[in-house]
Design an enzyme around this catalytic site. Sequence first.
Site, PDB file in Angstrom:
ATOM      1  N   TRP A  99       3.860 -10.158  -9.070  1.00  0.00           N
ATOM      2  CA  TRP A  99       2.775  -9.610  -8.189  1.00  0.00           C
ATOM      3  C   TRP A  99       1.420  -9.528  -9.331  1.00  0.00           C
ATOM      4  CZ3 TRP A  99       3.269 -11.111  -3.618  1.00  0.00           C
ATOM      5  CH2 TRP A  99       4.398 -10.786  -2.997  1.00  0.00           C
ATOM      6  N   ASP A 166      -2.090  -1.431  -8.111  1.00  0.00           N
ATOM      7  CA  ASP A 166      -1.265  -2.090  -6.935  1.00  0.00           C
ATOM      8  C   ASP A 166      -0.166  -1.177  -6.622  1.00  0.00           C
ATOM      9  OD1 ASP A 166       0.202  -3.117  -5.252  1.00  0.00           O
ATOM     10  OD2 ASP A 166       0.372  -5.083  -6.051  1.00  0.00           O
ATOM     11  N   LYS A 190       5.685  -1.528   2.917  1.00  0.00           N
ATOM     12  CA  LYS A 190       6.648  -1.066   2.101  1.00  0.00           C
ATOM     13  C   LYS A 190       7.176   0.249   2.511  1.00  0.00           C
ATOM     14  CE  LYS A 190       6.350  -5.366  -0.026  1.00  0.00           C
ATOM     15  NZ  LYS A 190       5.564  -5.459  -0.869  1.00  0.00           N
TER      16      LYS A 190
HETATM   17  C1  LIG Z   1       4.524  -6.995  -1.442  1.00  0.00           C
HETATM   18  C2  LIG Z   1       3.654  -6.568  -2.579  1.00  0.00           C
HETATM   19  C3  LIG Z   1       2.397  -7.259  -2.576  1.00  0.00           C
HETATM   20  C4  LIG Z   1       1.938  -8.281  -1.406  1.00  0.00           C
HETATM   21  O1  LIG Z   1       1.634  -7.696  -0.505  1.00  0.00           O
HETATM   22  P1  LIG Z   1       1.071  -8.749   0.827  1.00  0.00           P
HETATM   23  O2  LIG Z   1       0.618  -7.488   1.841  1.00  0.00           O
HETATM   24  O3  LIG Z   1       2.214  -9.278   1.358  1.00  0.00           O
HETATM   25  O4  LIG Z   1      -0.167  -9.343   0.386  1.00  0.00           O
HETATM   26  C5  LIG Z   1       1.759  -7.158  -3.471  1.00  0.00           C
HETATM   27  N1  LIG Z   1       2.337  -6.279  -4.714  1.00  0.00           N
HETATM   28  C6  LIG Z   1       3.128  -5.560  -4.659  1.00  0.00           C
HETATM   29  C7  LIG Z   1       3.602  -4.577  -5.671  1.00  0.00           C
HETATM   30  C8  LIG Z   1       4.222  -5.684  -3.532  1.00  0.00           C
HETATM   31  O5  LIG Z   1       5.274  -5.361  -3.532  1.00  0.00           O
END
Ligand SMILES: *Cc1c(COP(=O)(O)O)cnc(C)c1O
Length: 355
Positions: A99, A166, A190
């Site tokens: 990511w 993030d 998540k």
């Molecule tokens: C799942 C995830 C993403 C991607 O998220 P989307 O909503 O599918 O774009 C980005 N960063 C992390 C740390 C993730 O776990």
Amino acid sequence: MKKHNFYAGPSILPQFTIGKTAEAVKDFSGTGLSIMEISHRSKEFIAVMDEAQALFKELLNIPDGYSVLFIGGGASTQFAMVPFNIMNKKAAYLNTGSWAKKAIKEAKYFGEVDVVASSEDKNFNYIPKGYKIPEDADYFHITTNNTIYGTEIREDINSPVPLVADMSSDIFSRPVDVSKYVIIYGGAQKNLAPAGVTFVIIKNDILGKVDRPIPTMLNYQTHIDKGSMFNTPPCLPVYSALQTLIWLKDNGGIEAMEKRNIEKAQLLYGEIDRNKLFVGTVEKEDRSIMNICFVMKEEYKHLEGEFFEFATSKGMVGIKGHRSVGGFRASTYNALPKESIEALIAAMQEFESIK
Ligand SMILES: *Cc1c(COP(=O)(O)O)cnc(C)c1O
């Protein structure tokens, strides 16, 4: 048979959230209409949006001067939106996994990217330390929890430049000192809501410092000015997010969640370290309390498929590791009950005893 949901995302949600959402799909807030068919401009939905933002701020103790947004596009759109809005010339990034790499790729469209450190040399099984953050960077970007590799930065680091994180997969898993960050973002699927809504916590005064024109929908200011209602927000996921926030508050808030999460993680890591068949993939000091990755020891590698079938027969769902790590991954988000961890441990122990 009871299913134990270890999926990494979309992933387990509180039964409370699912039940309330199911009710609202049939009859939202006594309107006689479904949450799926009511105007986002209705007073009932505006109340949902307002309450979700207020509770988000309350639970995370977000200081004045910050906005909370609920928008579309996923965390992946944030990879571009962050540099679009706040990068002038140069930004610093910590490369801790897939990511992070995707975020770095997008940032390069907007200027110079200084990757201050990377753990790619060891397939991202640790968090780099002792790196230097350049003082002339417009911001420093980190991924606090690396969902795929199972590493986590569980402290709010000190950065000499504005800090961006993030937090897709660890938001609400621990208290966060939001004042140390200018932007925190993530996909909600998540630990918060069904897929479709992206949360952004943003310090208002970080905006307005870049010269480039920013298309309306990609400009944070648009969404701040309109309270996440510039265009149609993802109404149903926002409703579900609100239910999860209510559940969080009723269950002791984030401090209580962190305590439970640590307890769950310790139980499972303890078994991974004890069991003769398994081994963790991550440096111990950097182990995530949200995504727990493990494989079978070299001499037992051939048993991985068999254990997967065995665990599946006992009700485990979603424990296959990501293809870039292999083995197994148990995601242990807030809503995962301790009983599911105990069931997985029992399966690991039973499998060990027959091998
Ligand atoms: C799942 C995830 C993403 C991607 O998220 P989307 O909503 O599918 O774009 C980005 N960063 C992390 C740390 C993730 O776990």
